[in-house]
Design a protein around this motif. Structure first.
Motif, PDB file in Angstrom:
ATOM      1  N   SER A   1       0.627  -1.278  -0.065  1.00  0.00           N
ATOM      2  CA  SER A   1      -0.145  -0.135  -0.085  1.00  0.00           C
ATOM      3  C   SER A   1       1.245   1.203  -0.323  1.00  0.00           C
ATOM      4  O   SER A   1       2.153   1.344   0.387  1.00  0.00           O
ATOM      5  CB  SER A   1      -0.718  -0.166   0.794  1.00  0.00           C
ATOM      6  N   ALA A   2       0.458   1.872   0.400  1.00  0.00           N
ATOM      7  CA  ALA A   2       1.162   3.716   0.031  1.00  0.00           C
ATOM      8  C   ALA A   2       1.869   4.149   1.558  1.00  0.00           C
ATOM      9  O   ALA A   2       0.965   3.100   2.497  1.00  0.00           O
ATOM     10  CB  ALA A   2      -0.373   4.748  -0.046  1.00  0.00           C
TER      11      ALA A   2
ATOM     12  N   THR B   1      -2.759   8.494   0.830  1.00  0.00           N
ATOM     13  CA  THR B   1      -3.556   8.220  -0.226  1.00  0.00           C
ATOM     14  C   THR B   1      -4.684   9.630   0.922  1.00  0.00           C
ATOM     15  O   THR B   1      -5.338  10.613  -0.931  1.00  0.00           O
ATOM     16  CB  THR B   1      -4.425   7.253  -0.002  1.00  0.00           C
TER      17      THR B   1
ATOM     18  N   GLU C   1       1.269   4.467  -4.631  1.00  0.00           N
ATOM     19  CA  GLU C   1       1.746   3.198  -4.253  1.00  0.00           C
ATOM     20  C   GLU C   1       2.723   3.126  -5.309  1.00  0.00           C
ATOM     21  O   GLU C   1       3.851   2.267  -4.849  1.00  0.00           O
ATOM     22  CB  GLU C   1       0.542   1.571  -4.378  1.00  0.00           C
TER      23      GLU C   1
ATOM     24  N   PHE D   1      -4.179  -2.479  -4.693  1.00  0.00           N
ATOM     25  CA  PHE D   1      -5.107  -0.518  -4.606  1.00  0.00           C
ATOM     26  C   PHE D   1      -5.155  -0.288  -6.143  1.00  0.00           C
ATOM     27  O   PHE D   1      -6.350   0.266  -7.389  1.00  0.00           O
ATOM     28  CB  PHE D   1      -4.374   0.658  -4.100  1.00  0.00           C
TER      29      PHE D   1
ATOM     30  N   ARG E   1     -11.131   2.159  -1.565  1.00  0.00           N
ATOM     31  CA  ARG E   1     -10.077   2.417  -0.620  1.00  0.00           C
ATOM     32  C   ARG E   1      -9.721   1.478  -0.422  1.00  0.00           C
ATOM     33  O   ARG E   1     -10.084   0.387   0.267  1.00  0.00           O
ATOM     34  CB  ARG E   1     -10.940   3.832   0.344  1.00  0.00           C
ATOM     35  N   GLY E   2      -8.992   1.006   0.655  1.00  0.00           N
ATOM     36  CA  GLY E   2      -8.290  -0.436   1.323  1.00  0.00           C
ATOM     37  C   GLY E   2      -7.999  -1.650   0.363  1.00  0.00           C
ATOM     38  O   GLY E   2      -7.928  -2.892   0.597  1.00  0.00           O
ATOM     39  N   GLY E   3      -8.105  -1.243  -1.121  1.00  0.00           N
ATOM     40  CA  GLY E   3      -8.138  -2.105  -2.684  1.00  0.00           C
ATOM     41  C   GLY E   3      -6.624  -2.261  -2.496  1.00  0.00           C
ATOM     42  O   GLY E   3      -7.131  -3.796  -2.809  1.00  0.00           O
ATOM     43  N   SER E   4      -5.427  -2.369  -2.208  1.00  0.00           N
ATOM     44  CA  SER E   4      -4.266  -3.558  -2.054  1.00  0.00           C
ATOM     45  C   SER E   4      -4.909  -3.988  -1.497  1.00  0.00           C
ATOM     46  O   SER E   4      -3.890  -5.438  -1.761  1.00  0.00           O
ATOM     47  CB  SER E   4      -3.210  -2.711  -0.740  1.00  0.00           C
ATOM     48  N   ASP E   5      -5.128  -5.027  -0.393  1.00  0.00           N
ATOM     49  CA  ASP E   5      -6.051  -6.383   0.250  1.00  0.00           C
ATOM     50  C   ASP E   5      -6.596  -7.086  -1.291  1.00  0.00           C
ATOM     51  O   ASP E   5      -6.079  -8.155  -0.977  1.00  0.00           O
ATOM     52  CB  ASP E   5      -7.020  -6.243   1.580  1.00  0.00           C
TER      53      ASP E   5
HETATM   54  N1  ASP Z   1      -3.533   3.401  -0.202  1.00  0.00           N
HETATM   55  C1  ASP Z   1      -4.481   3.086  -0.144  1.00  0.00           C
HETATM   56  C2  ASP Z   1      -6.036   3.199   0.539  1.00  0.00           C
HETATM   57  O1  ASP Z   1      -4.882   4.719   1.197  1.00  0.00           O
HETATM   58  C3  ASP Z   1      -5.613   1.601  -0.343  1.00  0.00           C
HETATM   59  C4  ASP Z   1      -4.812   0.550   0.547  1.00  0.00           C
HETATM   60  O2  ASP Z   1      -4.056   0.847   1.240  1.00  0.00           O
HETATM   61  O3  ASP Z   1      -4.921  -0.495   0.730  1.00  0.00           O
HETATM   62  O4  ASP Z   1      -6.961   2.968   0.680  1.00  0.00           O
END
Ligand code: ASP
Ligand code: MG
Length: 406
Positions: A41-42, A47, A74, A136, A150-154
């Motif tokens: 992730s970033a 982000t 990222e 992401f 958001r949170g898409g790296s998972d």
């Molecule tokens: N950097 C992105 C976010 O903050 C994706 C992630 O962290 O999964 O939403």
């Protein structure tokens, strides 16, 4: 020799020192003889900063350029991690989403992954290279950069694990795993060793913000076991996996709460066919999603119609509903912004009676009034006055035996 996918979140990548720590963890697994694909992730907070910059410029930033912007966080992470790994003498290579490629549709800021061809990655893996992929982000069929929400790296990590049929998918975060409830309000909360996809989906949507919901849906669809664990220690974390017999014997596996809801009730609605649709469709048209709904017909031919929406949607939902109430010649519209949703989740509920009764009795004993109830096969949710949130969570955690070491 196995193929291992590891994902490190923003906090794990939060500083140069932490990136070194991540690199050491990666090389430990690599040195043990595994092929490695790492998703990052970033750096934490980055982000949000990028989003704020765009919003400072204008109220509705262009969708395409917004994704180009937020995907850049990222890019910094993959470069720094690959630089670090190479400086330690390892073969490593950074990959943008488009270089993999992670092919998505064109729904900017909430794109869905459509395919991940593995030819490029296989070539590097065969060469012993550690692959560092930007989470992401993806690319659409015309080459535009997209992001996955958001949170898409998972989701990037789970999708890569599925595409490569990896042996292990580890999601590293800043907590030890998924807990029976929020340890900040219940000191006896403990880490869950194993949780099914469906339970995790219920817990995640209820605010246990450890994994992006979509990543769990993806894992369920492609049967990817996710190991959620901390990048700051070596403790085993939580396995999110398909259900087994043993899981079914546990009545309740977790308790979630959500203070982000508000309640709107329309009194004395004429009890005629189509009335629920009349009240709810203007909300749907305004993109407001309604969570719980309770409707009850009284003798006089009227019904009281009550529903909940998020705090962010409250003002608009109230304005729309007040207008609808006038149109359908209903009574007053009553609201409550101080509510909280408490949910108990467990596979065992499917096969055991009396779970709801036990929940309601426990709350009654504490003098906590239940305002609304909704149930699914593996979840019971109630709305209570928000001042009782902590108390309700604690007593339910206790009564369903989540604190003890069974
Ligand atoms: N950097 C992105 C976010 O903050 C994706 C992630 O962290 O999964 O939403
Ligand atoms: Mg995250």
């Amino acid at each position: 020799m196995a193929l291992v996918v590891q994902k490190y979140g923003g906090t794990s990548m939060g500083s140069v020192e932490r990136i070194r720590n991540v690199a050491r963890r990666i090389t430990r697994t690599y040195d043990a003889g595994n092929d490695m694909v790492v998703v990052v992730s970033a750096m934490s907070g980055e982000t949000n900063k990028l989003v704020a910059l765009a919003n400072d410029l204008c109220e509705f930033p262009d969708n395409r350029e917004y994704d180009v912007l937020v995907a850049s966080g990222e890019q910094v992470s993959i470069a720094l991690l690959a630089i670090c790994l190479k400086s330690m003498g390892y073969k490593a290579k950074s990959y943008h989403g488009w270089q993999v490629p992670i092919l998505t549709d064109s729904a900017f800021s909430k794109a869905r992954i459509e395919d991940i061809p593995d030819t490029n990655m296989r070539a590097d893996l065969n060469d012993g290279t550690i692959i560092v992929v930007a989470g992401f982000q993806g690319v659409d069929s015309t080459g535009n950069i997209t992001t996955l929400g958001r949170g898409g790296s998972d989701t990037s990590a789970v999708a890569l694990a599925a595409a490569l049929t990896a042996d292990v998918c580890e999601i590293y975060t800043d907590v030890d795993g998924v807990y029976t409830t929020d340890p900040n309000i219940c000191s006896s909360a403990r880490k869950i060793e194993k949780v099914s996809y469906d339970e995790m989906l219920e817990l995640a949507s209820l605010g246990a913000k450890v994994l992006q919901i979509r990543s769990v849906e993806f894992a369920k669809k492609y049967n990817v076991d996710i190991h959620v664990r901390s990048s700051f220690n070596d403790n085993p974390g939580t396995m999110v996996t398909k259900e087994d017999k043993e899981m079914e014997s546990v009545l309740v596996s977790g308790i979630a709460y959500d203070k982000n809801e508000t309640k709107i009730a329309v009194m004395q609605v004429p009890d005629t066919p189509g009335i629920a649709a009349k009240i709810l469709s203007p909300l749907a048209d305004a993109n407001i999603s309604v969570d719980m709904i309770v409707q009850n017909v009284s003798e006089a031919g009227y019904t009281d119609f009550t529903f909940t929406v998020t705090k962010a949607d409250f003002k608009l939902a109230l304005a729309i509903t007040t207008e609808t109430a006038r149109e359908v010649e209903a009574g007053t519209v009553v609201t409550d912004e101080n509510i909280s949703k408490i949910s108990i989740v467990g596979l065992g509920m499917r096969s055991h009676a009396g779970v709801a009764t036990k929940m309601f009795q426990t709350l009654a004993k504490e003098g906590i009034n239940i305002q609304m109830i909704s149930t699914s096969e593996i979840k019971i949710s109630v709305i209570v006055d928000s001042k009782y949130t902590e108390l309700a969570v604690r007593v339910l955690h206790e009564v369903f035996g989540l604190a003890g070491g069974e």
